[in-house]
Scaffold this motif. Structure first.
Motif, mmCIF file in Angstrom:
data_model
loop_
_atom_site.group_PDB
_atom_site.id
_atom_site.type_symbol
_atom_site.label_atom_id
_atom_site.label_comp_id
_atom_site.label_asym_id
_atom_site.label_seq_id
_atom_site.Cartn_x
_atom_site.Cartn_y
_atom_site.Cartn_z
ATOM 1 N N SER A 41 0.970 -1.283 0.047
ATOM 2 C CA SER A 41 -0.101 0.175 0.121
ATOM 3 C C SER A 41 0.879 1.095 0.014
ATOM 4 O O SER A 41 1.701 1.511 0.805
ATOM 5 C CB SER A 41 -0.915 -0.093 1.192
ATOM 6 O OG SER A 41 -1.773 1.013 1.249
ATOM 7 N N GLY A 42 0.648 2.071 -0.834
ATOM 8 C CA GLY A 42 1.346 3.470 -0.829
ATOM 9 C C GLY A 42 2.635 3.256 -1.651
ATOM 10 O O GLY A 42 3.466 4.384 -1.553
ATOM 11 N N GLU A 43 3.051 2.033 -2.269
ATOM 12 C CA GLU A 43 4.589 2.129 -2.664
ATOM 13 C C GLU A 43 4.272 1.702 -4.141
ATOM 14 O O GLU A 43 3.225 1.341 -4.731
ATOM 15 C CB GLU A 43 5.234 0.726 -1.880
ATOM 16 C CG GLU A 43 5.327 1.363 -0.418
ATOM 17 C CD GLU A 43 6.230 0.260 0.132
ATOM 18 O OE1 GLU A 43 6.194 0.268 1.527
ATOM 19 O OE2 GLU A 43 7.028 -0.271 -0.329
ATOM 20 N N GLU A 44 5.415 1.328 -4.772
ATOM 21 C CA GLU A 44 5.665 1.260 -6.179
ATOM 22 C C GLU A 44 5.353 -0.669 -6.434
ATOM 23 O O GLU A 44 5.689 -1.159 -5.231
ATOM 24 C CB GLU A 44 6.912 1.314 -6.771
ATOM 25 C CG GLU A 44 7.160 3.064 -6.675
ATOM 26 C CD GLU A 44 6.245 3.756 -7.893
ATOM 27 O OE1 GLU A 44 5.533 4.759 -7.701
ATOM 28 O OE2 GLU A 44 6.068 3.198 -9.041
ATOM 29 N N ARG A 45 4.958 -0.795 -7.604
ATOM 30 C CA ARG A 45 4.995 -2.394 -7.478
ATOM 31 C C ARG A 45 6.414 -2.675 -7.909
ATOM 32 O O ARG A 45 7.108 -2.228 -8.647
ATOM 33 C CB ARG A 45 4.185 -2.629 -9.107
ATOM 34 C CG ARG A 45 3.763 -4.008 -9.190
ATOM 35 C CD ARG A 45 2.762 -4.214 -10.466
ATOM 36 N NE ARG A 45 1.556 -3.337 -10.388
ATOM 37 C CZ ARG A 45 0.658 -3.551 -11.084
ATOM 38 N NH1 ARG A 45 0.568 -4.385 -12.232
ATOM 39 N NH2 ARG A 45 -0.533 -2.852 -10.859
ATOM 40 N N GLU A 46 6.730 -3.912 -7.123
ATOM 41 C CA GLU A 46 8.031 -4.560 -7.420
ATOM 42 C C GLU A 46 8.213 -5.974 -7.657
ATOM 43 O O GLU A 46 7.178 -6.638 -7.395
ATOM 44 C CB GLU A 46 8.673 -4.308 -5.748
ATOM 45 C CG GLU A 46 8.083 -5.185 -4.803
ATOM 46 C CD GLU A 46 8.232 -4.770 -3.359
ATOM 47 O OE1 GLU A 46 9.299 -3.895 -3.036
ATOM 48 O OE2 GLU A 46 8.185 -5.588 -2.413
ATOM 49 N N PHE A 47 9.164 -6.183 -8.334
ATOM 50 C CA PHE A 47 9.358 -7.679 -8.707
ATOM 51 C C PHE A 47 9.513 -8.519 -7.512
ATOM 52 O O PHE A 47 10.315 -8.288 -6.612
ATOM 53 C CB PHE A 47 10.654 -7.533 -9.735
ATOM 54 C CG PHE A 47 11.207 -9.122 -10.020
ATOM 55 C CD1 PHE A 47 12.388 -9.448 -9.339
ATOM 56 C CD2 PHE A 47 10.493 -9.531 -11.167
ATOM 57 C CE1 PHE A 47 12.891 -10.843 -9.838
ATOM 58 C CE2 PHE A 47 11.047 -10.911 -11.457
ATOM 59 C CZ PHE A 47 12.186 -11.481 -10.718
ATOM 60 N N VAL A 48 9.089 -9.670 -7.844
ATOM 61 C CA VAL A 48 9.293 -10.980 -6.890
ATOM 62 C C VAL A 48 9.639 -11.995 -7.485
ATOM 63 O O VAL A 48 10.955 -12.322 -6.873
ATOM 64 C CB VAL A 48 7.888 -11.463 -6.472
ATOM 65 C CG1 VAL A 48 7.915 -12.507 -5.593
ATOM 66 C CG2 VAL A 48 7.205 -10.128 -5.510
ATOM 67 N N ALA A 49 9.345 -12.512 -8.795
ATOM 68 C CA ALA A 49 9.986 -13.731 -9.174
ATOM 69 C C ALA A 49 9.390 -13.864 -10.850
ATOM 70 O O ALA A 49 8.238 -13.229 -11.021
ATOM 71 C CB ALA A 49 9.597 -14.826 -8.776
ATOM 72 N N ARG A 59 14.058 -16.889 -11.610
ATOM 73 C CA ARG A 59 14.780 -15.644 -11.160
ATOM 74 C C ARG A 59 13.938 -15.232 -9.942
ATOM 75 O O ARG A 59 12.716 -15.074 -10.192
ATOM 76 C CB ARG A 59 15.010 -14.612 -12.259
ATOM 77 C CG ARG A 59 15.634 -13.521 -11.650
ATOM 78 C CD ARG A 59 16.178 -12.511 -12.973
ATOM 79 N NE ARG A 59 16.877 -11.355 -12.449
ATOM 80 C CZ ARG A 59 17.054 -10.089 -13.474
ATOM 81 N NH1 ARG A 59 16.735 -10.374 -14.518
ATOM 82 N NH2 ARG A 59 17.531 -9.162 -13.101
ATOM 83 N N TYR A 60 14.767 -14.726 -8.912
ATOM 84 C CA TYR A 60 13.991 -14.018 -7.485
ATOM 85 C C TYR A 60 14.525 -12.922 -7.443
ATOM 86 O O TYR A 60 15.905 -12.779 -7.385
ATOM 87 C CB TYR A 60 14.092 -14.998 -6.361
ATOM 88 C CG TYR A 60 13.389 -16.394 -6.706
ATOM 89 C CD1 TYR A 60 13.883 -17.482 -7.380
ATOM 90 C CD2 TYR A 60 11.793 -16.431 -6.466
ATOM 91 C CE1 TYR A 60 13.189 -18.697 -7.581
ATOM 92 C CE2 TYR A 60 11.376 -17.785 -6.680
ATOM 93 C CZ TYR A 60 11.710 -18.695 -7.253
ATOM 94 O OH TYR A 60 11.186 -19.885 -7.417
ATOM 95 N N VAL A 61 13.813 -11.858 -6.548
ATOM 96 C CA VAL A 61 14.540 -10.792 -6.046
ATOM 97 C C VAL A 61 15.230 -11.511 -4.678
ATOM 98 O O VAL A 61 14.815 -12.309 -4.183
ATOM 99 C CB VAL A 61 13.457 -9.610 -5.463
ATOM 100 C CG1 VAL A 61 12.438 -10.482 -4.521
ATOM 101 C CG2 VAL A 61 13.908 -8.667 -4.904
ATOM 102 N N ASP A 62 16.553 -11.115 -4.454
ATOM 103 C CA ASP A 62 17.319 -11.509 -3.476
ATOM 104 C C ASP A 62 16.544 -11.828 -2.211
ATOM 105 O O ASP A 62 16.992 -12.669 -1.402
ATOM 106 C CB ASP A 62 18.852 -10.604 -3.438
ATOM 107 C CG ASP A 62 19.649 -10.929 -4.735
ATOM 108 O OD1 ASP A 62 20.496 -10.323 -4.804
ATOM 109 O OD2 ASP A 62 19.442 -11.952 -5.329
ATOM 110 N N SER A 63 16.128 -10.574 -1.681
ATOM 111 C CA SER A 63 15.567 -10.640 -0.255
ATOM 112 C C SER A 63 14.203 -11.801 -0.144
ATOM 113 O O SER A 63 14.299 -12.214 0.853
ATOM 114 C CB SER A 63 14.984 -9.324 -0.171
ATOM 115 O OG SER A 63 13.818 -9.080 -1.019
ATOM 116 N N LEU A 64 13.879 -12.560 -1.213
ATOM 117 C CA LEU A 64 12.844 -13.418 -1.072
ATOM 118 C C LEU A 64 13.292 -14.836 -1.390
ATOM 119 O O LEU A 64 12.509 -15.950 -1.145
ATOM 120 C CB LEU A 64 11.707 -13.083 -1.901
ATOM 121 C CG LEU A 64 10.954 -11.937 -1.597
ATOM 122 C CD1 LEU A 64 9.868 -11.487 -2.760
ATOM 123 C CD2 LEU A 64 10.376 -11.742 -0.364
#
Length: 126
Positions: A41-49, A59-64
């Motif tokens: 909520s209130g943030e940009e859409r971000e890549f997950v996988a 491919r995954y975002v490193d944090s996940l």
């Protein structure tokens, strides 16, 4: 053109699991790279996988890495996101996206996914 419908979201306590599904009603699913993004909520859409149509590695975002797993079922035009050990920071609307057919590469940018579902809310409580 792909028409994507996500499901499987909901509310879960921290430490729990959810599996999101995204069904593609188009005819070219097996030739499209599929991805999951999320938008808190209130943030940009971000890549997950992302999972390529070519059979290349996911491919995954490193944090996940290690908590989330993307997979696909080409026979049924479905892409999944298995989410384990959920934390409150995972709370977001989760979207699946599809590239144009036979697109190359393993993209993680929104601009490379012209097709989107309506989103599925995931809420993780502490």
């Amino acid at each position: 053109q792909a028409q994507l419908v996500e499901s499987g979201g909901g509310s879960v306590q921290a430490g729990g699991s959810l599996r999101l599904s995204c069904v593609d009603s188009g005819r070219t699913f097996s030739e499209q790279t599929m991805a999951w993004f999320r938008q808190p909520s209130g943030e940009e859409r971000e890549f997950v996988a992302t999972i390529p149509w070519t059979g290349e590695s996911t491919r995954y975002v490193d944090s996940l890495k290690g908590r989330f797993t993307i997979s696909r079922d080409n026979a049924n035009n479905v892409v999944y996101l298995q989410m384990n050990s959920l934390i409150p920071e995972d709370t977001a609307v989760y979207y699946c996206g599809a590239t144009a057919p036979r697109a190359r590469g393993i993209p993680s940018s929104r601009k490379d996914y012209p097709n989107w579902g309506q989103g599925s809310q995931v809420t993780v409580s502490s």
